[in-house]
Each structure stands twice: as structure tokens, then as C-alpha cells.
Design a protein around this motif. Structure first.
Motif, PDB file in Angstrom:
ATOM      1  N   SER A  90       0.829  -1.200   0.000  1.00  0.00           N
ATOM      2  CA  SER A  90       0.000   0.000   0.000  1.00  0.00           C
ATOM      3  C   SER A  90       0.863   1.249   0.000  1.00  0.00           C
ATOM      4  CB  SER A  90      -0.914   0.005   1.232  1.00  0.00           C
ATOM      5  OG  SER A  90      -1.726  -1.141   1.267  1.00  0.00           O
ATOM      6  N   PRO A  91       0.437   2.295  -0.672  1.00  0.00           N
ATOM      7  CA  PRO A  91       1.186   3.557  -0.620  1.00  0.00           C
ATOM      8  C   PRO A  91       1.127   4.172   0.767  1.00  0.00           C
ATOM      9  CG  PRO A  91      -0.904   3.841  -1.773  1.00  0.00           C
ATOM     10  CD  PRO A  91      -0.749   2.370  -1.528  1.00  0.00           C
ATOM     11  N   PRO A  92       2.109   4.992   1.143  1.00  0.00           N
ATOM     12  CA  PRO A  92       2.104   5.611   2.481  1.00  0.00           C
ATOM     13  C   PRO A  92       0.840   6.424   2.718  1.00  0.00           C
ATOM     14  CG  PRO A  92       4.220   5.921   1.374  1.00  0.00           C
ATOM     15  CD  PRO A  92       3.289   5.352   0.349  1.00  0.00           C
ATOM     16  N   GLY A  93       0.278   6.284   3.900  1.00  0.00           N
ATOM     17  CA  GLY A  93      -0.904   7.048   4.271  1.00  0.00           C
ATOM     18  C   GLY A  93      -2.202   6.510   3.727  1.00  0.00           C
ATOM     19  N   ALA A  94      -2.179   5.333   3.108  1.00  0.00           N
ATOM     20  CA  ALA A  94      -3.407   4.783   2.524  1.00  0.00           C
ATOM     21  C   ALA A  94      -4.378   4.373   3.614  1.00  0.00           C
ATOM     22  CB  ALA A  94      -3.075   3.586   1.647  1.00  0.00           C
ATOM     23  N   CYS A  95      -5.686   4.571   3.333  1.00  0.00           N
ATOM     24  CA  CYS A  95      -6.729   4.180   4.277  1.00  0.00           C
ATOM     25  C   CYS A  95      -7.169   2.740   4.072  1.00  0.00           C
ATOM     26  CB  CYS A  95      -7.943   5.097   4.123  1.00  0.00           C
ATOM     27  SG  CYS A  95      -7.613   6.818   4.545  1.00  0.00           S
ATOM     28  N   ARG A  96      -6.732   2.130   2.997  1.00  0.00           N
ATOM     29  CA  ARG A  96      -7.145   0.758   2.712  1.00  0.00           C
ATOM     30  C   ARG A  96      -5.962   0.008   2.101  1.00  0.00           C
ATOM     31  NH1 ARG A  96     -12.037  -1.673   2.099  1.00  0.00           N
ATOM     32  NH2 ARG A  96     -13.090   0.347   2.274  1.00  0.00           N
ATOM     33  N   LEU A  97      -5.824  -1.249   2.470  1.00  0.00           N
ATOM     34  CA  LEU A  97      -4.735  -2.043   1.926  1.00  0.00           C
ATOM     35  C   LEU A  97      -4.944  -2.288   0.438  1.00  0.00           C
ATOM     36  CD1 LEU A  97      -4.106  -4.729   4.694  1.00  0.00           C
ATOM     37  CD2 LEU A  97      -2.807  -2.675   4.220  1.00  0.00           C
ATOM     38  N   THR A  98      -3.879  -2.176  -0.325  1.00  0.00           N
ATOM     39  CA  THR A  98      -3.925  -2.485  -1.748  1.00  0.00           C
ATOM     40  C   THR A  98      -3.991  -3.995  -1.938  1.00  0.00           C
ATOM     41  OG1 THR A  98      -2.666  -0.502  -2.320  1.00  0.00           O
ATOM     42  CG2 THR A  98      -2.685  -2.293  -3.933  1.00  0.00           C
ATOM     43  N   VAL A  99      -4.880  -4.449  -2.821  1.00  0.00           N
ATOM     44  CA  VAL A  99      -5.013  -5.867  -3.134  1.00  0.00           C
ATOM     45  C   VAL A  99      -4.463  -6.091  -4.531  1.00  0.00           C
ATOM     46  CG1 VAL A  99      -6.576  -7.827  -3.371  1.00  0.00           C
ATOM     47  CG2 VAL A  99      -7.027  -6.076  -1.638  1.00  0.00           C
TER      48      VAL A  99
END
Length: 339
Positions: free
Chosen positions: A264-273
Motif C-alpha cells: 500500500s502507498p504511504p498514508g493509505a486508508c485501505r490495503l492495496t489488493v
């Protein structure tokens, strides 16, 4: 490709040709040895492809063009210079995977408050970290009360960027780099599987090889959706610990879906799938990126261990799918990494 292939086959020894035939006929169902080809100047060939790219185009990916699209699998001696001969290289087409990339940019993140945080009252000790998992708001297996000093020790570990040596005894005692937990929806099935080798296969059906066999895990009741998804796991995946991080290679005939804090990119509110297609591999955990990460609290999902990886078989989840959380997936794997 025909003239270039014939020119390459003439350079291979008889035993290399025989091994290549076995590998192609079995479609990589077993971990075969390297097929050594001499390093030659391919500029005079009609297509001008290196041997490994040529054979991967012939037998696996017709749309392959460049060698940088490929990655050696962890058990290939050619990937680590193991042949001891600079004049030879491995061209076994099933010793390579294609590198997975995101299909589309991640969707816009919501403006809900997010970022590093952790529950006010930790519910498990450091020695129990690898023996339990957090799933959509509930600590599981088992909710045993813990002494106050253990809770404080665990809290300091999560909040401090410095390593906590007092919690490393379980790692030293087990001498494993991760433990695997298999889940069906919200229920964990079977015991944790400790991984001591540099790589491990996770599968339901594998003719040759060893590892974490999901078909051997008992379950009292399985829904039709779970049985359907389990039927698609097949050869499953290969997890390998390599310099800098953890790689996952999809050996099945269906995609797998992976998330980890380092994807996930820094500061993301949701995990990247990340969707990993059959025959592709991806670096699913980066040790350097996770250095500054602590506990994450995701809206609707609760705390997430920054030293964990979640992998769903055949079914995706997230903003682009009807399943918002991985606990809605029929079959998924949790990789709990030792810190």
C-alpha cells in the motif's frame, strides 16, 4: 521462432534435451533441475531472443518480449549463479515466472480518518502473536486473559521503532521465519504451519513435492462456495524468503489476490489488493518498507499486523469486488512473519 529454436536445440546436450521434454510434458508439475544452455551471441538469430526468453515464449507466454519481464524461481540454480560456469545459463521455462504488476491504479481513498493506530487495550501477549489472528474486529484462537506485564511488553513493541529483544524467544526457539494460517471465511481451519525452509509450497493437489497441504486439513462443515473455491487451489502457490522481502509465485490455474502493508502507498486508508495471475510472481512483502510501519487500523477492518500477508485463492476482495473484506472470501491464507 522455429529457426531460432532449432539453433538452440542443436546446442543442448542429450540429457538437457531429455529434461526439457519432461518439463514441458509435465507443465512444471514438479521441481525439475536446470536446463543449461551455452551463452551465445543471439544477434545473428532471426528473432534475437536470449535462450530463456525464447523457450518461455515457445512453451508458456507467446506475448513475452524481454528478459526483464521474467524472474528466476527460488529453486533455480541459474538465478543465483549456481552453475559455476559463466558460459552457461538456465533456460528451463518452468524455472521462471512473469512479474505481476497492478492492472489499474488503486481507487481513490476515502477521506475517513486513518493511519497508524492500535486498539486501546491489546488482548494478546508477544508469545501468542503467532498463535492468533485478527479478523474483522475479533481476536481469535484463543481469547485467553494475559498478565499485565505481558500486555505492557507487547504494547511497547508495537509503539517503539526499536526491536524488542524480550519478545524474540519464540522466534529463536522455533527457528522459523513465518507461520501459515488457513482460513475459510471467518473460521481458521487446522493448526498453524511453521516454515523453517527458505521456501514453502501451499497446495491442495501437487503430484511431487512437499509443504502445506490444505487437502489434509479437516473441517466439520464446508459450504458449497468453499468447496468450489478449494477445487480451484490445485498446485496453489510458492512462498519464498529472498533478499529484501517475500515473493509469492502463483502455481495454480486461477489467480490469487494478495495484500500486505508494504503493497500500500504511504498514508493509505485501505490495503492495496494485488491480483497475481497464473504463472506470475510478485514481491508481496518488503522488509525495508515495513521498517517505519507500526500497527494499522483500517476503517471497517480494525487493526492489521504490519508483519503479515493475506492471500485469497481464486476470489478477490476490496473496493472493486462485491467482497469488501478478506473474511468474505471462501479460502484464504494468512502469513504471520517473525520480526
Amino acid at each position: 521462432l522455429k529457426p531460432a529454436a532449432h539453433a538452440l536445440f542443436k546446442k543442448l546436450k542429450d540429457e538437457e534435451l531429455e529434461l526439457l521434454v519432461q518439463v514441458v510434458e509435465s507443465q512444471g508439475a514438479w521441481e525439475s533441475g536446470c536446463v543449461w544452455a551455452p551463452r551465445g551471441d543471439t544477434r545473428g538469430a532471426k528473432q534475437g531472443f536470449p535462450p530463456q526468453v525464447l523457450l518461455c515464449r515457445l512453451f508458456r507466454w507467446p506475448d513475452l518480449h524481454q528478459s526483464h519481464e521474467l524472474k528466476h524461481l527460488c529453486y533455480c540454480a541459474g538465478g543465483w549463479g549456481g552453475c559455476g560456469d559463466l558460459a552457461a545459463l538456465c533456460c528451463n521455462p518452468h524455472h521462471f515466472s512473469r512479474l505481476a504488476v497492478s492492472e489499474t491504479p488503486p481507487p481513490p481513498y476515502s477521506k475517513a480518518s486513518c493511519g497508524p493506530s492500535w486498539p486501546d487495550e491489546p488482548q494478546h501477549t508477544g508469545t501468542q502473536l503467532l498463535e492468533c489472528s485478527y479478523s474483522n474486529g475479533d481476536w481469535r484462537d484463543p481469547p485467553v486473559p494475559t498478565p499485565l506485564d505481558s500486555v505492557i511488553s507487547r504494547w511497547l513493541q508495537l509503539c517503539s521503532p526499536l526491536p524488542d529483544t524480550s519478545l524474540s524467544w519464540s522466534t529463536i526457539k522455533d527457528s522459523c521465519w513465518c507461520k501459515l494460517a488457513y482460513w475459510e471465511h471467518r473460521t481458521r481451519v487446522g493448526h498453524l504451519y511453521a516454515v523453517h525452509e527458505a521456501s514453502v509450497s501451499v497446495f491442495c493437489e501437487l503430484l511431487w513435492g512437499s509443504g502445506f497441504c490444505l487437502a489434509q486439513l479437516p473441517a466439520a462443515h464446508r459450504s458449497r462456495a468453499v468447496r468450489r473455491a478449494r477445487g480451484k487451489i490445485g498446485r496453489g502457490l510458492l512462498l519464498s524468503r529472498e533478499p529484501g522481502g517475500i515473493w509469492a509465485y502463483n502455481r495454480s490455474e486461477h489467480p490469487i489476490f494478495v495484500s500486505s502493508p508494504t503493497l500500500s502507498p504511504p498514508g493509505a486508508c485501505r490495503l492495496t489488493v494485488l491480483k497475481v495471475l497464473p504463472g506470475y510472481s510478485a514481491k508481496v512483502f518488503d522488509y525495508e518498507w515495513v521498517g517505519g510501519k507500526r500497527g494499522w487500523r483500517l476503517p471497517g477492518e480494525g487493526p492489521c499486523d504490519p508483519h503479515s500477508i493475506r492471500i485469497s485463492f481464486a476470489k478477490g476482495w476490496g473496493p472493486c469486488y462485491s467482497r469488501q473484506f478478506i473474511t468474505s472470501c471462501p479460502c484464504w491464507l494468512e502469513v504471520l512473519l517473525n520480526q
